[in-house]
Design an enzyme around this catalytic site. Structure first.
Site, PDB file in Angstrom:
ATOM      1  N   LYS A   1       0.827  -1.194   0.000  1.00 12.30           N
ATOM      2  CA  LYS A   1       0.000   0.000   0.000  1.00 12.30           C
ATOM      3  C   LYS A   1       0.867   1.251   0.000  1.00 12.30           C
ATOM      4  CE  LYS A   1      -3.722  -1.995   2.877  1.00 12.30           C
ATOM      5  NZ  LYS A   1      -4.877  -1.837   1.982  1.00 12.30           N
TER       6      LYS A   1
ATOM      7  N   ARG B   1     -10.043 -11.731   2.536  1.00 12.74           N
ATOM      8  CA  ARG B   1     -10.933 -12.779   2.030  1.00 12.74           C
ATOM      9  C   ARG B   1     -10.244 -14.140   2.009  1.00 12.74           C
ATOM     10  NH1 ARG B   1     -11.480  -9.616  -3.570  1.00 12.74           N
ATOM     11  NH2 ARG B   1     -11.277  -7.959  -2.031  1.00 12.74           N
TER      12      ARG B   1
END
Length: 457
Positions: free
Chosen positions: A237, A311
């Site tokens: 990020k 996820r």
């Protein structure tokens, strides 16, 4: 912990809730001197405004507060940290009547201060309510404070081990059982996806499992995403995207707090709480884009993006929860920025495969003023997750419908016919508002609790 709520005070200062349209009538019913002061002060009873009415002795005779919506739990939530120190009580006859439960809930939420690293700026003002009301709302306030504390705590003090400790303490407090599968034991016990995401960190990944309740009661499984810090992995990020990533365990915080609330109020369920707890770190053993990892269910997952890690760990936890065959399977996760783009910071995105369950949650969200917004599990978008070399890709081939494709990914790990709801929750207030300080926030917690309590009681 009192949450700034007390009972039995003999010298509480009257708190008068006033709707703007009824201000004149309220002033006419007050003593002439106090009413004259309020008029001279220019108080118009607008929401989140108040007026301190002096007594002849030099103290406070009363406080008027503007309230437009008497059912709003945040109507009084701005007061605990702005009113002078002391004890206040809703006036028995003057002004608008407020539901004591609603008023006490908002007061308790508004009294919150995160003081782990610095002293609280001040002690909150106290609200005097009857003991039954205080008892009724304290567990809900405690659960909301728990979410805030967990999310606000930086990763150095809130890693996978600390999450496990929190779950163990909660289990002990309520007569439950807690076990933790840690490090390479995850491979031994067939949780390969959790291990893959967390293996690069110096803090070993874990699956935290808490069990509580009578086996004769309906089975309820709660799953919370516990990414204690998310660098993005090798798909790193940017700095501004990483700044708040201590909150990426917000799903785990919600699941923990909801479990604690259900246990504290003895809702008759057989509860299982599962938290896959990892740190998505960068290191020699970090999982890489393009790799294919295995899962507990047996599906292979191509890693299209290491920053779609939540996820992946939830895949193993959902599979394990489904093996238990619960009546309901509920998961919470700070899963996608796409949900925030679609709905903003205040509306958690609800995905649900069961109409009755969805209706119950949405209705509870409305009644509790803790709103949820249902999003579609639109099956054709599953095509965006196709992989040329694996059963599924963890990242879609498009930016379209990002929260939908994330939920669809999770759905592949939920057993056919299993009633399931997934909540994509922000867990954060970007800016302070009355009763909602900047930082970690519980969203959907009161809605879920109300729906579950109504269902199982």
């Amino acid at each position: 912990m009192s949450f700034a709520l007390v009972s039995g005070s003999t010298d509480a200062i009257p708190l008068i809730a006033v709707h703007p349209e009824r201000l004149a009538a309220t002033l006419d019913a007050m003593d002439a001197g106090g009413a004259a002061f309020v008029r001279a002060a220019g108080f118009m009873a607008e929401p989140q405004t108040w007026c301190l009415v002096p007594a002849a002795s030099g103290g406070l005779a009363a406080v008027l507060v503007g309230v437009v919506d008497a059912a709003d739990p945040f109507a009084l939530a701005g007061l605990p940290l702005v009113l002078p120190a002391g004890t206040y009580a809703l006036h028995a006859s003057l002004g608008d009547r407020l539901d004591p439960d609603v008023a006490a809930l908002g007061w308790g939420l508004g009294a919150y201060q995160f003081d782990r690293y610095r002293k609280a700026k001040r002690a909150p003002a106290l609200l005097d309510i009857d003991a039954a009301t205080r008892e009724a709302v304290s567990s809900v306030i405690a659960a909301s404070w728990r979410v805030r504390d967990l999310v606000n705590t930086p990763t150095e003090h809130m890693g996978p081990a600390e999450l496990a400790t929190g779950a163990a303490e909660l289990a002990q407090a309520h007569g439950g059982r807690c076990r933790v599968i840690e490090g390479d034991a995850l491979l031994r016990d067939n949780f390969p996806a959790i291990h893959a995401v967390g293996r690069a960190s110096h803090r070993a990944p874990r699956l935290i499992e808490l069990d509580w309740g009578d086996d004769a009661h309906p089975r309820l499984a709660l799953v919370g995403k516990g990414v204690c810090f998310d660098t993005g992995g090798l798909d790193i990020k940017p700095a501004d995207g990483m700044l708040r990533m201590k909150k990426d365990m917000g799903g785990a915080a919600h699941a923990l707090a909801l479990a604690g609330l259900l246990m504290a109020t003895r809702v008759p369920v057989r509860l299982k709480l599962l938290i896959p707890a990892v740190e998505n770190a960068i290191g020699p053993d970090a999982y890489r884009p393009g790799e294919v990892i295995s899962t507990r269910q047996g599906l292979s997952v191509e890693i299209g993006n290491t920053d779609a890690e939540g996820r992946v760990i939830l895949a193993d936890a959902l599979t394990y929860a489904g093996e238990w065959q619960p009546e309901l399977l509920l998961d919470f996760a700070t899963l996608t920025g796409a949900a925030r783009i679609a709905l903003g910071p205040d509306l958690p995105a609800l995905f649900c495969n069961d109409e009755a369950l969805a209706t119950g949650l949405l209705d509870a969200g409305q009644s509790q003023r803790d709103p949820l917004w249902r999003m579609p599990l639109y099956a054709p978008y599953m095509a965006y997750l196709e992989s040329p070399i694996a059963d599924i890709n963890n990242a879609a081939t498009t930016r379209h419908a990002g929260c939908v494709t994330a939920a669809l990914f999770l759905s592949r790990f939920v057993p056919q016919g299993q009633a399931w709801a997934h909540l994509d929750v922000y867990s954060w207030n970007d800016a302070p508002r009355p009763g909602r300080p900047a930082g970690g926030e519980a969203q959907g917690l009161r809605a879920y609790y109300a729906a579950l309590a109504a269902r199982y009681r």
